[in-house]
Design a protein around this motif. Structure first.
Motif, PDB file in Angstrom:
ATOM      1  N   GLN A  57       0.827  -1.214   0.000  1.00 16.14           N
ATOM      2  CA  GLN A  57       0.000   0.000   0.000  1.00 16.14           C
ATOM      3  C   GLN A  57       0.860   1.262   0.000  1.00 16.14           C
ATOM      4  OE1 GLN A  57      -3.151   0.020  -0.658  1.00 16.14           O
ATOM      5  NE2 GLN A  57      -3.376  -2.198  -0.515  1.00 16.14           N
ATOM      6  N   SER A  77      -9.929   9.265  -4.676  1.00 14.39           N
ATOM      7  CA  SER A  77     -10.517   8.110  -3.976  1.00 14.39           C
ATOM      8  C   SER A  77      -9.502   6.983  -3.827  1.00 14.39           C
ATOM      9  CB  SER A  77     -11.761   7.606  -4.708  1.00 14.39           C
ATOM     10  OG  SER A  77     -11.419   7.115  -5.988  1.00 14.39           O
ATOM     11  N   HIS A  78      -8.609   6.815  -4.796  1.00 14.56           N
ATOM     12  CA  HIS A  78      -7.568   5.788  -4.699  1.00 14.56           C
ATOM     13  C   HIS A  78      -6.545   6.155  -3.612  1.00 14.56           C
ATOM     14  CE1 HIS A  78      -8.955   3.456  -8.076  1.00 14.56           C
ATOM     15  NE2 HIS A  78      -9.020   4.554  -8.817  1.00 14.56           N
ATOM     16  N   HIS A  80      -7.134   8.060  -1.011  1.00 13.40           N
ATOM     17  CA  HIS A  80      -7.838   7.871   0.260  1.00 13.40           C
ATOM     18  C   HIS A  80      -7.900   6.392   0.629  1.00 13.40           C
ATOM     19  CE1 HIS A  80     -11.401   7.344   2.853  1.00 13.40           C
ATOM     20  NE2 HIS A  80     -10.958   8.476   3.401  1.00 13.40           N
ATOM     21  N   ASP A  81      -8.176   5.535  -0.329  1.00 13.49           N
ATOM     22  CA  ASP A  81      -8.264   4.093  -0.080  1.00 13.49           C
ATOM     23  C   ASP A  81      -6.916   3.532   0.368  1.00 13.49           C
ATOM     24  OD1 ASP A  81      -9.747   1.577  -0.121  1.00 13.49           O
ATOM     25  OD2 ASP A  81      -8.488   1.069  -1.855  1.00 13.49           O
ATOM     26  N   CYS A  82      -5.839   3.953  -0.285  1.00 12.27           N
ATOM     27  CA  CYS A  82      -4.491   3.497   0.118  1.00 12.27           C
ATOM     28  C   CYS A  82      -4.181   3.947   1.540  1.00 12.27           C
ATOM     29  CB  CYS A  82      -3.429   4.033  -0.832  1.00 12.27           C
ATOM     30  SG  CYS A  82      -3.262   3.097  -2.337  1.00 12.27           S
ATOM     31  N   ALA A  83      -4.502   5.176   1.869  1.00 11.94           N
ATOM     32  CA  ALA A  83      -4.230   5.686   3.211  1.00 11.94           C
ATOM     33  C   ALA A  83      -5.034   4.907   4.252  1.00 11.94           C
ATOM     34  CB  ALA A  83      -4.556   7.170   3.279  1.00 11.94           C
ATOM     35  N   ARG A  84      -6.282   4.593   3.935  1.00  5.06           N
ATOM     36  CA  ARG A  84      -7.122   3.812   4.852  1.00  5.06           C
ATOM     37  C   ARG A  84      -6.548   2.414   5.039  1.00  5.06           C
ATOM     38  NH1 ARG A  84     -10.572  -0.006   4.021  1.00  5.06           N
ATOM     39  NH2 ARG A  84     -10.646   0.307   1.780  1.00  5.06           N
ATOM     40  N   ARG A  85      -6.122   1.792   3.957  1.00  3.92           N
ATOM     41  CA  ARG A  85      -5.560   0.441   4.032  1.00  3.92           C
ATOM     42  C   ARG A  85      -4.224   0.425   4.783  1.00  3.92           C
ATOM     43  NH1 ARG A  85      -7.288  -3.234  -0.859  1.00  3.92           N
ATOM     44  NH2 ARG A  85      -9.295  -2.310  -1.333  1.00  3.92           N
ATOM     45  N   GLY A  87      -3.506   2.421   7.272  1.00  2.71           N
ATOM     46  CA  GLY A  87      -3.921   2.494   8.677  1.00  2.71           C
ATOM     47  C   GLY A  87      -4.398   1.147   9.200  1.00  2.71           C
ATOM     48  N   GLU A  88      -5.158   0.421   8.402  1.00  4.57           N
ATOM     49  CA  GLU A  88      -5.633  -0.907   8.807  1.00  4.57           C
ATOM     50  C   GLU A  88      -4.477  -1.889   8.958  1.00  4.57           C
ATOM     51  OE1 GLU A  88      -8.437  -1.977   5.795  1.00  4.57           O
ATOM     52  OE2 GLU A  88     -10.012  -0.686   6.589  1.00  4.57           O
TER      53      GLU A  88
END
Length: 139
Positions: A57, A77-78, A80-85, A87-88
């Protein structure tokens, strides 16, 4: 990116069981009942997966925000999705690491018992020895 956390856990498991990681995995895979080794290896695998996911990621995020790349309409959106992943993955890695480290710190390798010639012969209990010495009665 080196995966130091999972390597440290693997080293600790190897030193605890006195065998290389690959042998331990093969042994755990061959047993049908879950045990401490299989639980430790599963936790290690979760940490290892989280570290690989984190590296992937981060690489993807760096590609998306590269200075020479123009950020397009759908890139937000991509990103944001990478940043969320990311964090997870960090949360999973840290949580699994905390739990498996606590368990590993509570376990200690027990030295193998010294076997002496006298210890290998188990004397019969007096009642068993007496019963073996008397002939069986006919009914």
């Amino acid at each position: 990116m080196p995966h130091t956390t999972s390597r440290q856990i693997a080293d600790h498991i190897e030193s605890l069981y006195g065998r290389p990681h690959a042998e331990l995995v093969a042994h755990a895979d061959s047993t049908t009942h879950p045990n401490m080794l299989s639980a430790l290896l599963a936790a290690h695998a979760a940490v290892e997966f989280a570290e690989r996911d984190l590296a992937f990621q981060l690489q993807r995020l760096r590609q998306l925000i590269h200075p020479e790349r123009e950020v397009g309409r759908f890139d937000a959106s991509h990103i944001h999705d990478c940043a969320r992943r990311i964090g997870e993955a960090v949360a999973v890695r840290d949580t699994q690491t905390q739990h498996v480290t606590a368990v590993l710190q509570s376990l200690h390798r027990v030295p193998a018992p010294e076997i002496t010639p006298a210890a290998t012969v188990t004397p019969l209990a007096p009642a068993i020895a007496a019963a073996a010495a008397t002939p069986a009665r006919a009914r």
